[in-house]
Design a protein around this motif. Structure first.
Motif, PDB file in Angstrom:
ATOM      1  N   ALA A   1      51.635  42.736  35.296  1.00 47.19           N
ATOM      2  CA  ALA A   1      51.987  44.084  35.759  1.00 47.19           C
ATOM      3  C   ALA A   1      50.934  45.095  35.310  1.00 47.19           C
ATOM      4  O   ALA A   1      50.573  46.005  36.063  1.00 47.19           O
ATOM      5  N   LEU A   2      50.440  44.956  34.077  1.00 48.28           N
ATOM      6  CA  LEU A   2      49.379  45.853  33.602  1.00 48.28           C
ATOM      7  C   LEU A   2      48.098  45.687  34.427  1.00 48.28           C
ATOM      8  O   LEU A   2      47.432  46.669  34.763  1.00 48.28           O
ATOM      9  N   GLY A   3      47.764  44.448  34.749  1.00 49.11           N
ATOM     10  CA  GLY A   3      46.582  44.203  35.584  1.00 49.11           C
ATOM     11  C   GLY A   3      46.737  44.801  36.971  1.00 49.11           C
ATOM     12  O   GLY A   3      45.801  45.390  37.519  1.00 49.11           O
ATOM     13  N   LEU A   4      47.910  44.654  37.544  1.00 51.01           N
ATOM     14  CA  LEU A   4      48.177  45.235  38.859  1.00 51.01           C
ATOM     15  C   LEU A   4      48.115  46.755  38.819  1.00 51.01           C
ATOM     16  O   LEU A   4      47.548  47.391  39.709  1.00 51.01           O
ATOM     17  N   ALA A   5      48.680  47.338  37.758  1.00 48.55           N
ATOM     18  CA  ALA A   5      48.640  48.798  37.612  1.00 48.55           C
ATOM     19  C   ALA A   5      47.201  49.283  37.469  1.00 48.55           C
ATOM     20  O   ALA A   5      46.818  50.304  38.055  1.00 48.55           O
ATOM     21  N   ALA A   6      46.381  48.551  36.712  1.00 50.76           N
ATOM     22  CA  ALA A   6      44.976  48.931  36.559  1.00 50.76           C
ATOM     23  C   ALA A   6      44.228  48.825  37.889  1.00 50.76           C
ATOM     24  O   ALA A   6      43.409  49.686  38.219  1.00 50.76           O
ATOM     25  N   LEU A   7      44.502  47.791  38.651  1.00 51.51           N
ATOM     26  CA  LEU A   7      43.870  47.642  39.968  1.00 51.51           C
ATOM     27  C   LEU A   7      44.270  48.774  40.897  1.00 51.51           C
ATOM     28  O   LEU A   7      43.415  49.374  41.570  1.00 51.51           O
ATOM     29  N   LEU A   8      45.554  49.106  40.945  1.00 50.61           N
ATOM     30  CA  LEU A   8      46.011  50.195  41.810  1.00 50.61           C
ATOM     31  C   LEU A   8      45.440  51.534  41.371  1.00 50.61           C
ATOM     32  O   LEU A   8      45.079  52.366  42.202  1.00 50.61           O
TER      33      LEU A   8
END
Length: 77
Positions: free
Chosen positions: A18-25
């Motif tokens: 989820a943190l990786g996805l948030a950083a990508l977004l």
């Protein structure tokens, strides 16, 4: 392995995902991956002289921007 360890591993991996996805977004939203002029500049400025000219023009642009920013500031009397 016990069920508690597996549950903890799943929770941690989900959190990291989820943190990786948030950083990508966040990167997509703030334009971190946008470089529209990169490929055009490579084709346009492929010689050494052209690259030097491009660097000089970029420095002029930065100086003009700084001058504009300084002119907008209110000078104390």
């Amino acid at each position: 392995m016990s069920a508690g360890i597996i549950a903890m591993m799943l929770g941690v991996s989900t959190l990291l995902g989820a943190l990786g996805l948030a950083a990508l977004l966040w990167g997509l939203r703030t334009g971190q991956f946008d470089d529209t002029s990169k490929f055009l500049d490579v084709a346009r400025f492929d010689g050494e002289e052209e690259l030097k000219d491009a660097i000089m023009m970029e420095e002029k642009r930065k100086k003009a921007l700084e001058k504009r920013r300084k002119d907008k500031r209110i000078m104390p009397d």
